[in-house]
Design an enzyme around this catalytic site. Structure first.
Site, PDB file in Angstrom:
ATOM      1  N   ASP A 198      -5.868  -3.992  -6.146  1.00 31.65           N
ATOM      2  CA  ASP A 198      -5.813  -2.852  -5.246  1.00 31.65           C
ATOM      3  C   ASP A 198      -5.606  -3.434  -3.843  1.00 31.65           C
ATOM      4  O   ASP A 198      -6.280  -4.388  -3.467  1.00 31.65           O
ATOM      5  CB  ASP A 198      -7.130  -2.071  -5.314  1.00 31.65           C
ATOM      6  CG  ASP A 198      -7.138  -0.903  -4.358  1.00 31.65           C
ATOM      7  OD1 ASP A 198      -6.199  -0.101  -4.391  1.00 31.65           O
ATOM      8  OD2 ASP A 198      -8.086  -0.801  -3.559  1.00 31.65           O
ATOM      9  N   LYS A 199      -4.652  -2.903  -3.069  1.00 29.74           N
ATOM     10  CA  LYS A 199      -4.309  -3.530  -1.785  1.00 29.74           C
ATOM     11  C   LYS A 199      -5.422  -3.419  -0.746  1.00 29.74           C
ATOM     12  O   LYS A 199      -5.934  -4.418  -0.247  1.00 29.74           O
ATOM     13  CB  LYS A 199      -3.024  -2.921  -1.207  1.00 29.74           C
ATOM     14  CG  LYS A 199      -2.607  -3.554   0.143  1.00 29.74           C
ATOM     15  CD  LYS A 199      -1.356  -2.939   0.700  1.00 29.74           C
ATOM     16  CE  LYS A 199      -1.621  -1.673   1.475  1.00 29.74           C
ATOM     17  NZ  LYS A 199      -2.185  -1.890   2.819  1.00 29.74           N
ATOM     18  N   ASP A 224     -11.667   2.768  -7.895  1.00 31.51           N
ATOM     19  CA  ASP A 224     -10.796   2.213  -8.930  1.00 31.51           C
ATOM     20  C   ASP A 224     -11.439   2.225 -10.319  1.00 31.51           C
ATOM     21  O   ASP A 224     -10.976   1.524 -11.215  1.00 31.51           O
ATOM     22  CB  ASP A 224     -10.419   0.770  -8.564  1.00 31.51           C
ATOM     23  CG  ASP A 224      -9.737   0.690  -7.217  1.00 31.51           C
ATOM     24  OD1 ASP A 224      -8.789   1.455  -6.992  1.00 31.51           O
ATOM     25  OD2 ASP A 224     -10.162  -0.121  -6.379  1.00 31.51           O
TER      26      ASP A 224
END
Length: 736
Positions: free
Chosen positions: A426-427, A628
């Site tokens: 995940d960025k 997430d």
């Protein structure tokens, strides 16, 4: 007489015929009562099997493998279970029995005819056989007692294993010897059985010393918490047991002392060494309002800390619980070892019987010869090395990982991690710092608002959002000392933006996706905008775009190094982000990421994981464990990063305490090293038996005159177990 009877008034007991009720003295605090409840074990109430250290439970009871009573893994002076035997006392018990029986074993050996023949001496007297019987009987019962107890448990739970074989081997030899003494004339096996028991006692003593080192790190975690704390009571400072602290209490932590609890700094300034929990070597500066973790070491300043977490809520307790769960969870290779150990037990018994029958009837060599080889066959095939091969490695792995800030919730996850060929990040907050700063504020060509006014309207809306971009806008407004107006009817559009009413005007703050959905015109600026790696947030007033706020999320310095190392390990990388394509593509280009998924809404992240899995990839997902959660669960291995003190992340198999992507590489490296150790141990444990069992059964006797006596079989069996343990211990030196 009946402790379950409770009444808030004096009177008579209704159960036992009218005895007077007596007053119960109340405890000083709820927490103190909790410490004495059996159903709420304190942080150091972990129990283990004295004979099988990989069995760890959070409550007393019976070992599910051998049926023995579980003993405290970590003994506390205040624990009501402190009198029970732990691994150390069992180790001492084997040592004591070995040294008590050793002189008697030597006497039995010197009195045995075969030994005298080999040494060329003769010691004979009228009651020699009776004396050998008495000494042999004492050695059998006193030295063999721990093995009989454990064998009884194995038989009761139908988990036949090493202790069953040991008890069977020495019992067969002893019964045969008694019969040879009193029922039929012949040579007995007293000296063989005596030396066998002696070697077993020595082997288990040395083995338990080694195995104790594999579980020691878990005990060390509990010992991180100091026994006492300096409680601040008004103007006084009182010494109090740490376990009696309650939430809200304030404690003084002096320079160089361990912080007793998880809490918040109320006053003072100091640097704190958190390496024992996070693996971070550099001390962390702590000021008022900062969180501190129990068990970490205070530096050269004094801190006043308010207790925020107690008991099972604390970071150390949660870490210990995760380690315990990991040690209970079994990788698939463990199932193979368990099955192999069970088969080996049955094989040992079958080979022992077949050996006796073969040398007694098919190629007659006499009952003594047949019984000796039968006992050797049973002893040498004891599956202890196979049983220890995996648990010793997994135990060391989980504690080694915890010392490096890597918490393993499920060993199956760690096992799969070595096979991973795609790591998805995940960025925001993982590859980047997750801290957005405002680069520029653009005003549309027809707007009459100034940049500060656009920022104020946007910040008023974003003040109600938790998104990192929203925080960046609010922080910029605070820097400019802008007073934010009140809003009404706030509504959030996850992954897109938010809206609300400010000063009777409808304000919309969001990305291009939201503008397109609401059919608002975005091409209202003087020139085409090249955002580069910036993220644009549009601000609309009454459905008219008035401005655009450009923000950027700073890349972590270590992110490029992490991607490079993963690619060197033949692992591809992917990035998930809600950013538009050109922003995501630019970040991917800078980091040299293999696959970039842009403009991905939170609910669509899981589909991207499935997309990679359908192509045959084994995927690990790295995220924050909250937003997430679905994608972490969908991935073959979920890695929650940056958990800090909130280590109980449900959606991941592996939890990284620090928000450092480099720990992902460490976790994969640990997985591969762990697997190598498991394979080495399994190869040794099985390979040893391939050669040892035929030798003990006398296969090489006719051609090469090679025999394996019971005591030598016991030495080989013990050595194989010790080798497996020491090989596992080498993992503690591994550099991740």
């Amino acid at each position: 007489m009946h402790k379950e009877i409770r009444s808030d008034k004096p009177g008579k007991c209704p159960k036992c015929g009218g005895m007077d009720l007596i007053e119960i003295e109340e405890s000083n605090s709820k927490e103190e009562n909790m410490n004495h409840q059996d159903d709420e074990p304190s942080h150091n109430s972990l129990y283990t099997c004295p004979m099988d250290p990989d069995v760890i439970k959070d409550r007393p009871g019976k070992c599910p493998k051998c049926g023995m009573d579980l003993a405290p893994l970590i003994k506390s002076e205040n624990s009501q279970h402190a009198g029970h035997k732990g691994h150390k006392s069992m180790e001492e018990d084997f040592k004591r029995r070995f040294f008590v029986t050793l002189p008697l074993v030597l006497i039995v050996m010197f009195l045995s005819p075969n030994i005298q023949k080999w040494l060329g001496i003769s010691i004979d007297f009228l009651s020699r056989d009776i004396l050998i019987f008495i000494l042999g009987t004492f050695i059998f019962f006193f030295g063999g007692l721990p093995f009989f107890k454990a064998a009884k448990g194995e038989i009761r739970t139908k988990s036949f294993g090493m202790m069953t074989l040991v008890a069977l081997a020495i019992s067969v030899g002893y019964v045969f010897s008694v019969a040879a003494t009193f029922l039929f004339p012949g040579e007995s096996l007293y000296w063989e059985i005596s030396t066998l028991i002696s070697v077993f006692l020595l082997g288990h003593w040395l083995e338990m010393r080694a195995v104790r080192g594999t579980t020691g790190a878990l005990a060390e975690l509990a010992r991180l918490i100091p026994q006492t704390a300096h409680l601040i009571k008004g103007k006084e400072i009182v010494e109090i047991e740490t376990e009696k602290l309650a939430k809200g209490d304030r404690v003084l932590v002096k320079p160089g002392e361990k912080i007793p609890v998880d809490g918040i700094v109320i006053s003072g300034e100091s640097s704190v060494n958190e390496s024992m929990l996070t693996g971070e070597s550099a001390p962390i500066v702590k000021n008022q309002g900062d969180k501190v973790i129990g068990g970490t070491i205070n530096g050269d300043g004094s801190l006043t800390v308010e207790v925020a977490k107690i008991g099972k809520e604390t970071a150390i307790s949660q870490i210990m619980e995760l380690i315990r769960q990991a040690q209970e969870s079994k990788p698939s290779v463990q199932k193979l070892a368990d099955r192999g150990a069970f088969i080996l037990t049955l094989t040992a018994i079958s080979v022992g019987i077949a050996t006796f029958v073969f040398w007694l009837f098919l190629i007659p060599q006499g009952a003594i010869f047949a019984a000796t080889l039968a006992v050797s066959s049973i002893v040498v095939a004891c599956p202890h090395a196979l049983g220890l091969a995996i648990p010793t490695v997994t135990t060391i792995t989980s504690t080694l990982a915890a010392r490096n800030g890597i918490l393993i919730k499920d060993m199956k996850g760690l096992e799969v991690l070595r096979k991973v060929n795609y790591v998805v990040f995940d960025k925001t907050g993982t590859l980047t710092k997750g801290e957005f700063g405002v680069n520029d504020i653009l005003v549309s060509k027809n707007s009459k608002l100034r940049p500060e006014e656009i920022l104020k309207l946007a910040a008023a809306i974003e003040a109600h959002s938790q998104h990192p971009i929203a925080k960046g806008i609010v922080d910029e407004a605070k820097k400019k000392n802008l007073k934010l107006p009140e809003i009404k009817n706030f509504k959030s559009f996850p992954g897109k933006g938010a809206e609300g009413i400010v000063s009777d005007k409808y304000i919309l703050v969001g990305n291009r996706i939201l503008l397109n959905e609401l059919k608002l015109e975005e091409d209202v600026f003087e020139k085409n905008i090249d955002m580069g790696v910036s993220t644009g947030v549009y601000v609309a007033v009454d459905k008219k775009v008035e401005g655009l706020i450009l923000l950027s999320d700073i890349l972590r310095e270590e992110s490029k190094e992490v991607i490079q190392k993963l690619q060197q390990m033949q692992i591809k990388t992917a990035m998930l982000t809600g950013d538009r394509g050109n922003v995501a593509s630019e970040v991917g280009k800078q980091l040299k990421i293999d696959t970039v998924f842009a403009e991905v809404l939170p609910e669509d992240k899981v589909n991207k994981i499935k997309e990679l899995q359908k192509k045959g990839s084994i995927v690990a997902m790295v995220g924050d464990g909250v937003n997430d959660a679905p994608s972490l669960t969908q991935a073959h291995v979920g890695i929650a990063i940056g958990a800090g003190t909130d280590v109980a992340v449900e959606s991941a198999e592996i939890v990284l305490v620090k928000n450092d992507p480099k720990d992902v590489v460490k976790a994969i490296s640990l997985s591969r090293k762990t697997n190598n150790k498991m394979i080495q141990n399994l190869l040794w444990a099985t390979g040893y038996n391939v050669f040892a069992i035929p030798t003990a059964a006398g296969v090489f006797y006719p051609s090469f005159n090679i025999l394996l006596r019971p005591e030598w079989a016991a030495i080989l069996m013990s050595m194989s177990s010790i080798i497996v343990v020491f090989n596992a211990l080498l993992l503690r030196r591994a550099k991740l």
